[in-house]
Design an enzyme around this catalytic site. Structure first.
Site, mmCIF file in Angstrom:
data_model
loop_
_atom_site.group_PDB
_atom_site.id
_atom_site.type_symbol
_atom_site.label_atom_id
_atom_site.label_comp_id
_atom_site.label_asym_id
_atom_site.label_seq_id
_atom_site.Cartn_x
_atom_site.Cartn_y
_atom_site.Cartn_z
ATOM 1 N N HIS A 83 -2.870 3.378 -4.695
ATOM 2 C CA HIS A 83 -2.307 2.913 -3.415
ATOM 3 C C HIS A 83 -0.878 2.395 -3.624
ATOM 4 C CE1 HIS A 83 -5.582 3.342 -0.499
ATOM 5 N NE2 HIS A 83 -6.421 3.032 -1.465
ATOM 6 N N TYR A 87 -15.677 -4.371 8.248
ATOM 7 C CA TYR A 87 -14.472 -3.565 8.455
ATOM 8 C C TYR A 87 -14.036 -3.576 9.911
ATOM 9 C CZ TYR A 87 -13.420 -2.301 3.796
ATOM 10 O OH TYR A 87 -12.990 -2.384 2.509
ATOM 11 N N PHE A 88 -12.972 -4.334 10.145
ATOM 12 C CA PHE A 88 -12.496 -4.529 11.509
ATOM 13 C C PHE A 88 -11.642 -3.361 11.990
ATOM 14 C CE2 PHE A 88 -13.276 -9.064 12.899
ATOM 15 C CZ PHE A 88 -14.206 -9.341 11.916
ATOM 16 N N ASP A 89 -11.449 -2.327 11.138
ATOM 17 C CA ASP A 89 -10.731 -1.127 11.603
ATOM 18 C C ASP A 89 -11.701 -0.096 12.164
ATOM 19 O OD1 ASP A 89 -11.718 -0.786 8.975
ATOM 20 O OD2 ASP A 89 -10.306 0.842 8.580
ATOM 21 N N ASP A 146 0.866 -1.182 0.000
ATOM 22 C CA ASP A 146 0.000 0.000 0.000
ATOM 23 C C ASP A 146 0.898 1.226 0.000
ATOM 24 O OD1 ASP A 146 -2.305 1.790 0.404
ATOM 25 O OD2 ASP A 146 -3.354 -0.046 0.958
ATOM 26 N N ASP A 152 -8.608 -0.472 -5.883
ATOM 27 C CA ASP A 152 -9.514 0.458 -5.204
ATOM 28 C C ASP A 152 -8.967 1.876 -5.209
ATOM 29 O OD1 ASP A 152 -7.452 -0.638 -3.499
ATOM 30 O OD2 ASP A 152 -8.328 0.544 -1.887
ATOM 31 N N GLU A 153 -9.867 2.817 -5.024
ATOM 32 C CA GLU A 153 -9.555 4.225 -4.729
ATOM 33 C C GLU A 153 -8.417 4.782 -5.593
ATOM 34 O OE1 GLU A 153 -10.874 4.622 -0.117
ATOM 35 O OE2 GLU A 153 -8.846 3.909 -0.417
ATOM 36 N N TRP A 176 -7.780 -3.262 8.316
ATOM 37 C CA TRP A 176 -6.873 -2.198 7.871
ATOM 38 C C TRP A 176 -6.169 -1.684 9.098
ATOM 39 C CZ3 TRP A 176 -6.554 -2.263 2.809
ATOM 40 C CH2 TRP A 176 -7.643 -2.738 2.085
ATOM 41 N N THR A 177 -4.901 -1.288 8.951
ATOM 42 C CA THR A 177 -4.131 -1.069 10.180
ATOM 43 C C THR A 177 -3.581 0.348 10.336
ATOM 44 O OG1 THR A 177 -2.162 -1.952 9.106
ATOM 45 C CG2 THR A 177 -3.490 -3.506 10.376
ATOM 46 N N GLU A 178 -4.235 1.319 9.708
ATOM 47 C CA GLU A 178 -3.795 2.690 9.971
ATOM 48 C C GLU A 178 -3.738 2.958 11.474
ATOM 49 O OE1 GLU A 178 -6.064 1.861 7.701
ATOM 50 O OE2 GLU A 178 -6.058 3.203 5.972
HETATM 51 C C1 TNX Z 1 -10.505 2.028 2.295
HETATM 52 S S1 TNX Z 1 -11.218 -0.874 1.564
HETATM 53 C C2 TNX Z 1 -9.440 1.337 1.751
HETATM 54 C C3 TNX Z 1 -8.219 1.130 2.548
HETATM 55 C C4 TNX Z 1 -8.288 1.838 3.869
HETATM 56 C C5 TNX Z 1 -9.661 1.655 4.470
HETATM 57 C C6 TNX Z 1 -9.800 2.273 5.820
HETATM 58 C C7 TNX Z 1 -10.269 -0.482 0.448
HETATM 59 C C8 TNX Z 1 -10.307 -1.378 -0.691
HETATM 60 N N1 TNX Z 1 -9.525 0.659 0.554
HETATM 61 O O1 TNX Z 1 -7.093 1.535 1.824
HETATM 62 O O2 TNX Z 1 -7.315 1.318 4.701
HETATM 63 O O3 TNX Z 1 -10.612 2.244 3.618
HETATM 64 O O4 TNX Z 1 -11.025 1.928 6.410
#
Ligand code: TNX
Length: 502
Positions: free
Chosen positions: A227, A380-382, A153, A290-291, A433-435
């Site tokens: 990412h 979403y476990f974060d 990432d 993603d994103e 996710w581990t931010e």
């Molecule tokens: C979205 S879920 C992301 C992650 C982030 C997360 C934080 C996904 C495919 N992308 O990069 O860590 O939200 O909740």
């Protein structure tokens, strides 16, 4: 007593029993006759309709017999047997004074879904090989069978690639732990005090082997085209702007995005996947997707020219064009590609499977694509585990909370789903996710007891959901966690929430 189908499982059981009970249990070859007082693991006379992972378990005063047509079923039968024994059986030390008895039962059991996953993000925060193996141990006792390893990432590249050593020399390290964590929140530092880490290819092979003994398959994720800041910090030549890139140590979406207008970018990704794929025997390879911030591609003349040449109407179609090229690489290795929801935008690659986090699952399944359901609302476990944020360690705030009862109420098959599409839902997965998770202790806190609810969602039929009974069983599970020295959110067990079905 065990036959060949049991594989490592008899040794696994004997080892666990030895650790906690002190009994030295010998493993004998099972020849077909059930001996009094034995625990038998066999595929002989097993009911084939139990499927790949199903088993039958018989506990009688004379002994224990686990039958399963396949080795995974024998492993899950053993997991259930351990659950029938006192919770101290999970202890890592010999516990005295416990009567090691299990109730007499006759069980036939098999899972609802074939993909019962858990994702660990090792990029935002790094988890050592030993820590990853502990997560695998904990998955196994919950009969979770798919480990999605988010290896790449913006904030860190975590897998050795021999042809591109800078990916780990540069991409695996950052000046500090970041994310506003105190430096002592983690131990993942190198001798010069940089934060980070990575797995050598040998480490990866060992983890994959470790997982296989626990009947867990490993799905690696190499994020692209977004990412990708950590990769582009090491190799800015594969970006549109040329860099420099420095990952932001906060949550969010950043500008690290590959340049699809350069052939060298595909050569690089082909080489990377060429080293990654052979390390992972399972058929699915996750390519992220993603994103992807599209601004950079909008501003790049080369990208705009490419779009014209290829007749692509917008940047979503450019991402789809990129993803189709990557799918060819994955397919050439004899594997199947899986990616996040956004790989649907601009057209889904022919054989791709979709990991639905923000929709697209229905659309994909309706056109014959396989889907893993991991919607933000339930998986979403974060996210915070309670709406009382002040009582909790810092967690993601953009959505949530994800309470235990909410997760427990989840049905991965959407209500109005036509039955003919249902087989395309491979299953479900929790994503950590581990931010906001700098160490294993905190990861365990975010996992448990929510992963217990996830396990049930993935394994048992929707009609078997019973909140009061689940909460009763969690009291025992808490004792198992205590025996193992595993952290969990005690409040979730001590202070039951409202029944999600009432
Ligand atoms: C979205 S879920 C992301 C992650 C982030 C997360 C934080 C996904 C495919 N992308 O990069 O860590 O939200 O909740």
């Amino acid at each position: 007593m065990a036959d060949a189908a049991a594989g490592d499982t008899a040794a696994y059981l004997a080892e666990q029993l030895a650790k906690s009970t002190g009994y030295k249990i010998k493993v004998h070859k099972f020849e077909g006759a059930v001996t009094k007082g034995a625990i038998v693991l066999t595929s002989q006379d097993a009911d084939a309709t139990l499927g790949k992972e199903g088993y039958s378990l018989s506990v009688k005063p004379e002994g224990v017999v686990i039958r399963a047509p396949h080795s995974a079923g024998l492993f899950y039968g053993v997991q259930t047997l351990l659950q029938l024994l006192p919770p101290e059986v999970y202890s890592t030390n010999v516990v005295a004074g416990v009567p090691w008895v299990a109730p007499c039962v006759e069980i036939r059991d098999w899972p609802r879904f074939q993909w019962r996953g858990f994702m660990l993000d090792v990029s935002r925060h790094f988890f050592s090989k030993a820590e990853v193996e502990k997560v695998l141990d904990l998955m196994a006792i919950h009969k979770l069978n798919t480990f999605h390893w988010h290896l790449v990432d913006d904030q860190g590249w975590r897998i050795e690639i021999k042809k591109y050593p800078k990916l780990t020399e540069i991409g695996a390290w950052r000046p500090s732990v970041g994310f506003d964590f105190p430096s002592n929140s983690t131990t993942a530092y190198d001798e010069s005090g940089r934060y980070g880490g990575y797995y050598t290819q040998d480490d990866i092979r060992e983890v994959v082997k470790y997982a296989a003994a626990l009947h867990i398959v490993v799905v690696p994720e190499i994020e692209m085209p977004g990412h990708s800041t950590a990769a582009l910090k090491a190799y800015p030549e594969y970006s549109c702007t040329g860099g420099p890139f420095e990952p932001q140590l906060t949550g969010g979406i950043f500008d690290g995005i590959y340049d699809p207008a350069k052939e060298q970018t595909f050569q690089f990704l082909d080489d990377v996947l060429g080293e990654v794929i052979p390390l992972f025997p399972y058929k699915y390879i996750h390519i992220g997707g993603d994103e992807v911030p599209k601004d950079t591609w909008k501003k790049s003349q080369d990208c705009q020219d490419l779009m014209k040449r290829e007749g692509l109407k917008n940047e979503e179609e450019l991402q789809s064009w990129f993803t189709r090229r990557i799918e060819k690489i994955v397919t050439a290795h004899g594997r199947r590609m899986i990616g996040w929801s956004e790989i649907l935008q601009g057209g889904l690659a022919e054989n791709a499977a979709v990991m639905d986090w923000i929709g697209g699952g229905k659309e994909a399944a309706s056109t014959g694509h396989n889907v893993v359901m991991t919607p933000t609302d339930y998986c979403y476990f974060d996210f915070y585990q309670s709406s009382t944020l002040v009582a909790e360690p810092k967690a993601a705030t953009w959505h949530g909370p994800l309470t235990l009862s909410k997760l427990y109420s989840y049905d991965p098959v959407p209500k109005d789903f036509p039955p003919e599409w249902v087989p395309h839902i491979l299953g479900t997965q929790g994503n950590l996710w581990t931010e906001w998770v700098p160490n294993l202790n905190q990861a365990e806190y975010m996992m448990f007891p929510r992963a217990c609810a996830l396990a049930e969602v993935g394994w048992s039929p929707q009609s078997a959901r019973n909140w009061d009974d689940f909460m009763r069983r969690l009291q025992v599970q808490a004792k198992r966690f205590d025996s193992m020295g595993v952290n969990y959110r005690h409040t979730a067990i001590d202070t039951p929430e409202a029944d999600p079905f009432r």
